[in-house]
Design a protein around this motif. Structure first.
Motif, PDB file in Angstrom:
ATOM      1  N   ASP A   1       1.761  28.971   7.897  1.00  0.00           N
ATOM      2  CA  ASP A   1       1.459  27.550   7.707  1.00  0.00           C
ATOM      3  C   ASP A   1      -0.029  27.263   7.917  1.00  0.00           C
ATOM      4  O   ASP A   1      -0.601  26.394   7.260  1.00  0.00           O
ATOM      5  CB  ASP A   1       2.322  26.674   8.617  1.00  0.00           C
ATOM      6  N   MET A   2      -0.669  28.040   8.787  1.00  0.00           N
ATOM      7  CA  MET A   2      -2.105  27.868   8.991  1.00  0.00           C
ATOM      8  C   MET A   2      -2.875  28.372   7.777  1.00  0.00           C
ATOM      9  O   MET A   2      -3.869  27.774   7.364  1.00  0.00           O
ATOM     10  CB  MET A   2      -2.535  28.628  10.252  1.00  0.00           C
ATOM     11  N   ARG A   3      -2.390  29.466   7.162  1.00  0.00           N
ATOM     12  CA  ARG A   3      -3.014  29.960   5.929  1.00  0.00           C
ATOM     13  C   ARG A   3      -2.895  28.928   4.815  1.00  0.00           C
ATOM     14  O   ARG A   3      -3.852  28.679   4.071  1.00  0.00           O
ATOM     15  CB  ARG A   3      -2.373  31.286   5.496  1.00  0.00           C
ATOM     16  N   GLU A   4      -1.737  28.324   4.709  1.00  0.00           N
ATOM     17  CA  GLU A   4      -1.520  27.305   3.676  1.00  0.00           C
ATOM     18  C   GLU A   4      -2.457  26.110   3.892  1.00  0.00           C
ATOM     19  O   GLU A   4      -3.053  25.581   2.944  1.00  0.00           O
ATOM     20  CB  GLU A   4      -0.061  26.839   3.700  1.00  0.00           C
ATOM     21  N   MET A   5      -2.602  25.709   5.151  1.00  0.00           N
ATOM     22  CA  MET A   5      -3.474  24.587   5.475  1.00  0.00           C
ATOM     23  C   MET A   5      -4.928  24.891   5.128  1.00  0.00           C
ATOM     24  O   MET A   5      -5.612  24.093   4.479  1.00  0.00           O
ATOM     25  CB  MET A   5      -3.338  24.256   6.970  1.00  0.00           C
ATOM     26  N   LEU A   6      -5.413  26.063   5.530  1.00  0.00           N
ATOM     27  CA  LEU A   6      -6.795  26.429   5.257  1.00  0.00           C
ATOM     28  C   LEU A   6      -7.042  26.623   3.764  1.00  0.00           C
ATOM     29  O   LEU A   6      -8.128  26.325   3.263  1.00  0.00           O
ATOM     30  CB  LEU A   6      -7.159  27.706   6.020  1.00  0.00           C
TER      31      LEU A   6
ATOM     32  N   GLY B   1     -10.128  25.642  -0.037  1.00  0.00           N
ATOM     33  CA  GLY B   1     -10.053  26.164  -1.395  1.00  0.00           C
ATOM     34  C   GLY B   1     -10.140  27.678  -1.452  1.00  0.00           C
ATOM     35  O   GLY B   1     -10.770  28.244  -2.352  1.00  0.00           O
ATOM     36  N   ILE B   2      -9.509  28.342  -0.490  1.00  0.00           N
ATOM     37  CA  ILE B   2      -9.566  29.803  -0.416  1.00  0.00           C
ATOM     38  C   ILE B   2      -8.188  30.392  -0.696  1.00  0.00           C
ATOM     39  O   ILE B   2      -7.169  29.696  -0.610  1.00  0.00           O
ATOM     40  CB  ILE B   2     -10.071  30.286   0.962  1.00  0.00           C
ATOM     41  N   THR B   3      -8.149  31.677  -1.012  1.00  0.00           N
ATOM     42  CA  THR B   3      -6.899  32.364  -1.312  1.00  0.00           C
ATOM     43  C   THR B   3      -6.763  33.578  -0.406  1.00  0.00           C
ATOM     44  O   THR B   3      -7.673  34.410  -0.320  1.00  0.00           O
ATOM     45  CB  THR B   3      -6.876  32.830  -2.783  1.00  0.00           C
ATOM     46  N   PHE B   4      -5.629  33.681   0.264  1.00  0.00           N
ATOM     47  CA  PHE B   4      -5.380  34.801   1.169  1.00  0.00           C
ATOM     48  C   PHE B   4      -4.699  35.945   0.433  1.00  0.00           C
ATOM     49  O   PHE B   4      -3.859  35.726  -0.454  1.00  0.00           O
ATOM     50  CB  PHE B   4      -4.494  34.352   2.337  1.00  0.00           C
ATOM     51  N   ASP B   5      -5.056  37.182   0.801  1.00  0.00           N
ATOM     52  CA  ASP B   5      -4.400  38.343   0.229  1.00  0.00           C
ATOM     53  C   ASP B   5      -3.186  38.736   1.064  1.00  0.00           C
ATOM     54  O   ASP B   5      -2.817  38.037   2.019  1.00  0.00           O
ATOM     55  CB  ASP B   5      -5.386  39.511   0.088  1.00  0.00           C
ATOM     56  N   GLU B   6      -2.575  39.848   0.710  1.00  0.00           N
ATOM     57  CA  GLU B   6      -1.350  40.268   1.404  1.00  0.00           C
ATOM     58  C   GLU B   6      -1.609  40.701   2.845  1.00  0.00           C
ATOM     59  O   GLU B   6      -0.664  40.845   3.639  1.00  0.00           O
ATOM     60  CB  GLU B   6      -0.681  41.417   0.629  1.00  0.00           C
TER      61      GLU B   6
END
Length: 288
Positions: free
Chosen positions: A244-249, A254-259
């Motif tokens: 949920d913190m990744r989704e918020m950030l 405007g960033i995309t997290f990898d696996e």
């Protein structure tokens, strides 16, 4: 400053100075204050800190008479007897230097080196968004007072980037800060180093272990993540364990997290900027 103005004062550190401060002290043979029991003093001035959660548990907050800080989000009002000087500049050292400048007090070379180093470090060599003309002006004034080696800043940053062995853990545990954002307590541990991408990608498991250690040390923090700034290339790399913190950030920055739960962002964002952005995002969502 206080001693020069006839007000006897003792410089004190609660805990261990950061790597760059230790580097400057060792390079220029400056004795830094040892860990001090604050109960030995009736009046205390805090510099570069104003959040209750960040304080040494030994600190008697009722004895704090002044706070000099530079954060948009602060808890200065929770110190009942403190006069607040909280202004949005890049470094609290800038505010201290302005006091010296206004009083026509020339600091010693050792004090000048420490103040200049703090301003350069806090502003990431004057590249961070938080840098102001006041920071640049006071750094220039300090440079006019005493000789400062031309390699001062790059050598200092190289020293703070040496995180071999247990230095990584020590740095992240020592430079942890949390802020109340709506109903959540958000904790961020920040690194300011060279080759940030290499460190995060090659020591990811170690970093995640340190995050778990931070959870145990700070049970009131609901979310904890790491932001690493590459001080030469000028980017942030984030390691964020919670989905949920990744989704918020992702939405805020405007960033995309990898696996591997890692994301990159071009440009430098300091923790003191990220915290207010998260706070605004959460509180706007609560009002809907």
């Amino acid at each position: 400053l206080l001693n020069a103005q006839g007000q006897p004062a003792t410089a004190a550190v609660l805990g261990t100075p950061h790597l760059e401060a230790r580097h400057v002290s060792e390079r220029f043979h400056i004795s830094l204050p040892s860990d001090t029991d604050p109960h030995d003093y009736e009046q205390i001035i805090l510099i570069d800190t104003s959040n209750l959660n960040d304080q040494d548990p030994r600190l008697p907050i009722e004895r704090v008479i002044k706070i000099i800080d530079h954060r948009k989000i602060h808890e200065g009002e929770k110190f009942p007897n403190a006069h607040l000087q909280i202004e949005l500049v890049g470094s609290a050292a800038t505010l201290v230097t302005e006091h010296l400048n206004k009083a026509n007090i020339i600091p010693s070379r050792k004090a000048t080196l420490l103040l200049f180093g703090a301003i350069a470090s806090n502003t990431v060599n004057f590249k961070a968004n938080v840098t102001t003309e006041r920071d640049r002006r006071m750094a220039t004034w300090l440079q006019s007072l005493h000789e400062i080696p031309g390699d001062f800043i790059p050598v200092m940053f190289a020293a703070k980037s040496n995180l071999e062995g247990d230095k990584l853990r020590e740095t992240l545990l020592g430079d942890y800060s949390s802020r109340k954002c709506g109903d959540l307590e958000i904790g961020i541990s920040q690194l300011e180093i060279v080759n940030a991408k290499y460190l995060v990608e090659t020591r990811k498991d170690e970093l995640l272990t340190i995050v778990e250690e931070l959870r145990k040390a700070h049970p009131d923090s609901d979310r904890i993540f790491i932001s690493a700034i590459d001080i030469l290339e000028g980017y942030n790399i984030f390691l964020v364990p919670e989905a949920d913190m990744r989704e918020m950030l992702s939405k805020i920055l405007g960033i995309t997290f990898d696996e591997h739960h890692i994301a990159y962002r071009s440009g430098i964002l300091m923790r003191k900027e990220i915290g207010p952005m998260i706070k605004d995002y959460i509180e706007k969502g609560m009002k809907k």
